[in-house]
Design a protein around this motif. Structure first.
Motif, mmCIF file in Angstrom:
data_model
loop_
_atom_site.group_PDB
_atom_site.id
_atom_site.type_symbol
_atom_site.label_atom_id
_atom_site.label_comp_id
_atom_site.label_asym_id
_atom_site.label_seq_id
_atom_site.Cartn_x
_atom_site.Cartn_y
_atom_site.Cartn_z
ATOM 1 N N SER A 19 0.866 -1.258 0.257
ATOM 2 C CA SER A 19 0.051 -0.067 -0.101
ATOM 3 C C SER A 19 1.098 1.268 -0.017
ATOM 4 O O SER A 19 1.860 1.435 0.814
ATOM 5 C CB SER A 19 -0.939 -0.127 1.206
ATOM 6 N N LEU A 20 0.740 2.265 -0.817
ATOM 7 C CA LEU A 20 1.222 3.446 -0.778
ATOM 8 C C LEU A 20 0.326 4.574 -0.477
ATOM 9 O O LEU A 20 -0.941 4.516 -0.552
ATOM 10 C CB LEU A 20 1.800 3.792 -2.138
ATOM 11 N N SER A 21 1.103 5.539 0.242
ATOM 12 C CA SER A 21 0.280 6.914 0.498
ATOM 13 C C SER A 21 0.853 8.011 -0.083
ATOM 14 O O SER A 21 2.009 8.190 -0.303
ATOM 15 C CB SER A 21 -0.005 6.745 2.100
ATOM 16 N N CYS A 22 0.070 9.067 -0.341
ATOM 17 C CA CYS A 22 0.423 10.291 -0.858
ATOM 18 C C CYS A 22 -0.130 11.505 0.036
ATOM 19 O O CYS A 22 -1.372 11.641 -0.140
ATOM 20 C CB CYS A 22 0.244 10.373 -2.301
ATOM 21 N N ALA A 23 0.673 12.195 0.689
ATOM 22 C CA ALA A 23 0.006 13.053 1.504
ATOM 23 C C ALA A 23 0.179 14.323 0.965
ATOM 24 O O ALA A 23 1.448 14.741 0.574
ATOM 25 C CB ALA A 23 0.700 12.879 3.152
ATOM 26 N N ALA A 24 -0.794 15.121 0.820
ATOM 27 C CA ALA A 24 -0.556 16.358 0.262
ATOM 28 C C ALA A 24 -0.608 17.427 1.464
ATOM 29 O O ALA A 24 -1.015 17.436 2.474
ATOM 30 C CB ALA A 24 -1.960 16.850 -0.728
ATOM 31 N N SER A 25 0.079 18.567 1.127
ATOM 32 C CA SER A 25 0.483 19.581 2.126
ATOM 33 C C SER A 25 -1.203 20.291 2.321
ATOM 34 O O SER A 25 -0.942 21.233 3.342
ATOM 35 C CB SER A 25 1.694 20.633 1.758
ATOM 36 N N ARG A 26 -1.938 20.373 1.261
ATOM 37 C CA ARG A 26 -3.096 21.070 1.566
ATOM 38 C C ARG A 26 -4.344 20.461 0.735
ATOM 39 O O ARG A 26 -3.742 19.718 -0.368
ATOM 40 C CB ARG A 26 -2.789 22.684 1.182
ATOM 41 N N SER A 27 -5.080 20.815 0.920
ATOM 42 C CA SER A 27 -6.442 20.218 0.212
ATOM 43 C C SER A 27 -6.364 20.557 -1.259
ATOM 44 O O SER A 27 -6.170 21.798 -1.541
ATOM 45 C CB SER A 27 -7.617 20.929 0.639
ATOM 46 N N THR A 28 -6.650 19.854 -2.072
ATOM 47 C CA THR A 28 -6.811 20.125 -3.512
ATOM 48 C C THR A 28 -7.906 19.313 -4.141
ATOM 49 O O THR A 28 -8.519 18.378 -3.761
ATOM 50 C CB THR A 28 -5.482 19.543 -4.194
ATOM 51 N N PHE A 29 -8.711 20.175 -5.071
ATOM 52 C CA PHE A 29 -9.956 19.571 -5.643
ATOM 53 C C PHE A 29 -9.544 19.068 -7.185
ATOM 54 O O PHE A 29 -10.243 18.518 -7.717
ATOM 55 C CB PHE A 29 -10.741 20.592 -5.961
ATOM 56 N N ASN A 30 -8.178 18.959 -7.288
ATOM 57 C CA ASN A 30 -7.596 18.484 -8.595
ATOM 58 C C ASN A 30 -7.683 16.889 -8.719
ATOM 59 O O ASN A 30 -7.692 16.174 -7.974
ATOM 60 C CB ASN A 30 -6.029 19.116 -8.764
ATOM 61 N N LEU A 31 -7.425 16.512 -10.029
ATOM 62 C CA LEU A 31 -7.103 15.360 -10.365
ATOM 63 C C LEU A 31 -5.915 14.977 -9.974
ATOM 64 O O LEU A 31 -4.777 15.617 -10.279
ATOM 65 C CB LEU A 31 -7.281 15.088 -11.973
ATOM 66 N N ILE A 32 -5.591 13.723 -9.192
ATOM 67 C CA ILE A 32 -4.309 13.396 -8.754
ATOM 68 C C ILE A 32 -4.179 12.129 -9.065
ATOM 69 O O ILE A 32 -4.903 11.053 -9.284
ATOM 70 C CB ILE A 32 -4.416 13.323 -7.333
ATOM 71 N N GLY A 33 -2.770 11.990 -9.623
ATOM 72 C CA GLY A 33 -2.477 10.561 -10.171
ATOM 73 C C GLY A 33 -1.434 9.869 -9.523
ATOM 74 O O GLY A 33 -0.558 10.630 -8.692
#
Length: 113
Positions: A19-33
């Protein structure tokens, strides 16, 4: 814009899971890949997810990988099942389309045969 930090890679035998995790520094409404890059290879998009949870997968991982996101936790996940040696790569998350300034350090996934 968000910065991304990947975690959760490792070494696993063929047929195993990670399992991989990707933590963002702030909320985003964008498409993430999730992207992956093999040594000497290009960085390819393997899965992406909309803010609402709509998903798309590359043919090479369809049925084996699952992408999800928890918007409250600002985190995108990638579940890797039925792993094959050819899945060995550094895995990254980024916007779709990717933005050069937002590549993180990636997370190494190594699948032994």
């Amino acid at each position: 814009q968000a910065q991304f930090v990947e975690s959760g890679g490792g070494l696993v035998q063929a047929g195993g899971s990670l399992s991989l995790s990707c933590a963002a520094s702030r909320s985003t409404f964008n498409l993430i890949g999730w992207y992956r890059q093999t040594p000497g290879g290009q960085r390819d998009l393997v899965a992406h997810i909309t803010y609402g949870g709509g998903t798309t997968y590359a043919d090479s991982v369809k049925g084996r990988f699952s992408i999800s996101r928890d918007n409250a936790k600002k985190t995108v996940y990638l579940q890797l099942n039925s792993l094959k040696p050819e899945d060995t790569a550094v895995y990254y998350c980024n916007y779709v389309p990717s933005r050069v300034a937002y590549w993180g350090q990636g997370s190494q996934v190594t699948v032994s045969s």
